[in-house]
Write an enzyme that holds these catalytic residues in place. Structure first.
Site, PDB file in Angstrom:
ATOM      1  N   ARG B 189     -33.537 -49.011  25.763  1.00  0.00           N
ATOM      2  CA  ARG B 189     -33.352 -49.040  27.368  1.00  0.00           C
ATOM      3  C   ARG B 189     -32.108 -49.590  27.367  1.00  0.00           C
ATOM      4  NH1 ARG B 189     -36.824 -45.908  27.241  1.00  0.00           N
ATOM      5  NH2 ARG B 189     -38.921 -45.828  28.662  1.00  0.00           N
ATOM      6  N   ASP B 213     -28.281 -43.399  23.905  1.00  0.00           N
ATOM      7  CA  ASP B 213     -29.110 -42.237  24.750  1.00  0.00           C
ATOM      8  C   ASP B 213     -29.608 -42.945  26.100  1.00  0.00           C
ATOM      9  OD1 ASP B 213     -32.356 -40.788  24.234  1.00  0.00           O
ATOM     10  OD2 ASP B 213     -30.528 -39.767  24.837  1.00  0.00           O
ATOM     11  N   GLU B 218     -29.356 -44.623  34.890  1.00  0.00           N
ATOM     12  CA  GLU B 218     -29.239 -43.169  34.338  1.00  0.00           C
ATOM     13  C   GLU B 218     -29.222 -42.171  35.440  1.00  0.00           C
ATOM     14  OE1 GLU B 218     -32.401 -42.772  31.242  1.00  0.00           O
ATOM     15  OE2 GLU B 218     -31.378 -44.306  30.111  1.00  0.00           O
ATOM     16  N   HIS B 237     -30.555 -39.273  27.788  1.00  0.00           N
ATOM     17  CA  HIS B 237     -31.806 -40.108  27.487  1.00  0.00           C
ATOM     18  C   HIS B 237     -32.805 -38.606  27.016  1.00  0.00           C
ATOM     19  CE1 HIS B 237     -35.059 -43.300  28.754  1.00  0.00           C
ATOM     20  NE2 HIS B 237     -35.364 -42.516  27.783  1.00  0.00           N
ATOM     21  N   GLY B 239     -34.271 -38.762  24.236  1.00  0.00           N
ATOM     22  CA  GLY B 239     -35.037 -39.121  22.925  1.00  0.00           C
ATOM     23  C   GLY B 239     -36.256 -38.410  22.520  1.00  0.00           C
TER      24      GLY B 239
END
Lengths: 282, 271
Positions: B189, B213, B218, B237, B239
Site C-alpha cells: 500500500r 504499483d 491513487e 495498482h 497487482g
C-alpha cells in the site's frame, strides 16, 4: 601498426570483419566475440585466413534469460501501457477494466532449448508454468524432469498450445524466418510472442499483420531487423508491442563476465593452447 | 465493493437499514472501518488468496523492469530521435542479487519462490519467523531486525498489509540504511512508504530506483515529483489485474454475499 595486431575483441559487431580488414592484418590470430551469436561473421572467410574464432556462451545465459522473463511479464501485465497511464497528464482515476493476462499457471513454449532456453525454463517453473519446448534434439530425461518440460518434436504442437511463445534459437540459415505467417496463425489469438534471439528469426512483415489483425495478442521483442528499426516502422507504433534496445546482456555483471571469457579465449589462442569457446565454420 | 467504492461511512450505513454484508474485492481492508461495520451488524468479506500469484508475479515484473531499465529501453527503442543503441547503456543483473522481502505472508512467500529460480539470495523480515521447512524450501534467511535486511539487499520488496504498525514503515531512516545501489519495490500500500522521504531519497541518490504499483493517493496528483523521475516506474495498482483473477474474485465475492444473505457461514469473512 597493422602488423602488430594479433587479436580482435569484437564489441557489438565492430569492427566489421571483411576481406579488406583480414588482408590488412597479416598477423591476426584470433577474433573473440562478445556474446554468443556469430551470425554477423562470415566464419568460412575468417577461417580461410587461418584466423581462429571464439564466442562467449557462458557469460550471457543468465542475463538473457532474465531479459526473456522481463519481457514476458511486462507484456502479460501490460506494464509499459500501465506506466504510461499512471504518469499521463490526464489520468483521473484508476480504470477498473485495465486487465492483463495471467502468467502463473499459463503454458510457455520455448523454441530453442540451449543454455539460455533452459535457464528460462528454470525460471518459468517457479511461476508454475506448464513448459513445452521444441529443439533440434531432445534433452535428456533428467533435464526435462528438472524443469517439468515436455518435448514437442513438431513445432506446430507447441504453437497451438502455448500462451507464451519464447524464441531462443541462434540465427542460422535453418532458423531464418522460422516464425512466419503460417506459424503465427497456428498460435492462439490470446498468445504472446517473445523474441530474444535475432530479429531475422521472425518474419517481421508477417508479425505486423498478425498483430494488427488479432491473429496473436501481443509481441515483446528485444531484437529486430535491423537494429534500430527505421523510425517510421509500424512495429514502433503498435500498442500491443514492447520493443527493447537489444539489452539482453547489457548488465554490468554480464559485460564484465563476457570480457573475462573473451580474454581467456584470446590468451589461449595467442599461446597456442586449446581455445575454451572456439567456434568452427560448419 | 471495487477499488474502495462506494465509501463506507456512517452516513451510508445509516441509509441502508437492511444491509447485511459488504464484500470487498482484493485482500486489503485498510480502507474499511471494521468497528463501524460491526456496530451496524454488517458482515465483511474479502478475497484473500486468489490475488496472491498475480500480485507476486507483478512484484517480479517490477523488479525485472526496474533492474533492466525496461521502460527507459522501450522509450529509446521507439523514440523518433534514436539513431543507434549506445554500447555503454547498462542495467543491473537480477540473477544472483540479494532480495529482501518485508512481509512474508502468502504473497511475500510466492515472491520468494519465484526469486529463488533467479538464483537470488533471499532475506525476509516478518512479524513472526516462518517454519524451518518453509524457509529452506526457498532458501530464505530471517532478519529479525529490518535494519539487517535493509543493509544487505539489492532489492527491497514490500508485501505487508497496511496497519497502524506498518504505516510509514519505510521512511527516511530506513531508506538511508539501504544501499545506494538498491531498488525499492512496493506492491503493498502507498502509505507503507513515507512518500516525501522517498522523493528526497531518489533525488539525492540515497537509493538507486523505485518501482511502485501503489501510491498514496491513487492516482497521484499530476504534478507530483514521483511521476517525473527517470528512475521510478509506477503502475496503476494492477497487482490483481488479470482476466482470470478478476473473474475468480467476483466468484468469491458472490459466494460470500449469497452466504451472508442466507445466514450461512461466510467464506472469507473478516472479523
Amino acid at each position: 601498426m597493422s602488423k602488430k595486431v594479433q587479436a580482435i575483441y569484437l564489441w557489438w559487431h565492430k569492427p566489421v570483419i571483411d576481406q579488406e580488414l583480414l588482408q590488412s592484418l597479416p598477423n591476426l590470430k584470433v577474433i573473440a566475440n562478445s556474446g554468443v551469436g556469430m551470425d554477423h561473421l562470415d566464419l568460412k572467410l575468417v577461417a580461410s585466413f587461418g584466423v581462429k574464432m571464439a564466442n562467449a556462451p557462458h557469460a550471457v545465459s543468465s542475463s538473457t534469460a532474465d531479459t526473456g522473463m522481463a519481457l514476458l511479464l511486462a507484456s502479460a501485465r501490460r506494464l509499459v501501457e500501465g506506466y504510461q497511464i499512471a504518469i499521463s497528464s490526464d489520468m483521473e482515476y484508476c480504470e477498473a477494466d485495465f486487465l492483463g493476462v495471467e502468467v502463473t499457471g499459463a503454458t510457455l513454449g520455448i523454441i530453442g532449448m540451449g543454455s539460455i532456453g533452459y535457464k528460462i525454463a528454470l525460471r518459468a517453473k517457479a511461476f508454475e508454468m506448464n513448459i513445452l519446448y521444441h529443439n533440434r534434439t531432445r534433452r535428456k530425461e533428467q533435464e526435462e524432469q528438472a524443469v517439468g518440460a515436455t518435448y514437442c518434436e513438431k513445432i506446430d504442437n507447441l504453437l497451438q498450445q502455448a500462451d507464451f511463445v519464447m524464441v531462443v534459437v541462434s540465427l542460422t540459415p535453418q532458423t531464418h524466418k522460422l516464425i512466419g505467417k503460417r506459424e503465427m496463425e497456428l498460435m492462439k489469438p490470446t498468445a504472446t510472442l517473445i523474441n530474444i534471439s535475432r530479429g531475422a528469426v521472425i518474419d517481421q512483415e508477417a508479425l505486423v499483420t498478425a498483430l494488427q489483425t488479432g491473429v496473436i495478442r501481443a509481441a515483446a521483442l528485444d531484437v529486430t531487423y535491423p537494429e534500430p528499426l527505421p523510425r517510421d516502422h509500424t512495429l514502433l507504433k503498435l500498442k500491443n508491442v514492447i520493443i527493447t534496445p537489444h539489452l539482453g546482456i547489457k548488465t554490468d555483471k554480464a559485460t564484465y563476465m563476457i570480457t573475462e571469457e573473451a580474454t581467456e579465449n584470446i590468451l589461449a589462442a595467442l599461446n597456442g593452447l586449446p581455445i575454451p569457446s572456439e567456434v568452427l565454420p560448419s | 465493493m471495487w477499488y474502495h467504492k462506494p465509501d463506507i461511512n456512517e452516513e451510508l450505513l445509516q441509509s441502508l437499514p437492511n444491509l447485511k454484508i459488504v464484500a470487498s474485492s482484493g485482500v486489503g481492508i485498510d480502507h474499511l472501518d471494521l468497528n463501524l461495520l460491526s456496530s451496524y451488524g454488517v458482515k465483511l468479506s474479502n478475497t484473500p488468496f486468489v490475488v496472491s500469484t498475480d500480485t507476486a508475479d507483478l512484484g517480479l515484473a517490477l523488479m525485472l523492469a526496474s533492474s533492466r531499465r525496461l521502460v527507459e529501453g522501450y522509450q529509446m527503442a521507439v523514440s523518433p530521435k534514436t539513431e543507434y543503441f549506445p554500447a555503454d547503456w547498462l542495467g543491473a543483473e537480477l540473477s544472483g542479487a540479494t532480495l529482501g522481502i518485508v512481509g512474508m505472508g502468502t504473497i511475500g512467500y510466492k515472491v520468494a519462490e519465484r526469486a529463488k529460480a533467479f538464483e537470488m539470495k533471499i532475506l525476509y523480515h516478518n512479524r513472526n519467523q516462518r517454519k524451518k521447512e518453509e524457509e529452506s524450501a526457498v532458501g530464505a534467511i530471517y532478519c529479525k531486525k529490518i535494519d539487517d535486511l535493509l543493509h544487505q539487499s539489492d532489492f527491497v520488496l514490500l508485501s505487508v498489509n497496511l496497519t497502524p504498525q506498518t504505516h510509514k514503515l519505510i521512511g527516511k531512516r530506513e531508506l538511508e540504511l539501504m544501499k545506494p545501489t538498491a531498488t525499492l519495490i512496493n506492491i503493498s500500500r502507498g502509505l507503507v512508504v513515507d512518500q516525501d522521504a522517498l522523493v528526497e531519497a531518489l533525488h539525492k541518490k540515497v537509493i538507486k530506483a523505485a518501482a511502485l504499483d501503489v501510491t498514496y493517493p491513487e492516482p497521484l496528483p499530476r504534478d507530483h515529483p514521483l511521476l517525473k523521475l527517470k528512475n521510478v516506474i509506477i503502475t496503476p495498482h494492477i497487482g490483481s489485474a488479470t482476466k482470470k483473477t478478476r473473474r475468480l474474485m467476483m466468484e468469491n465475492m458472490t459466494e460470500s454475499i449469497q452466504a451472508g444473505l442466507t445466514g450461512l457461514p461466510i467464506p472469507n469473512e473478516v472479523s
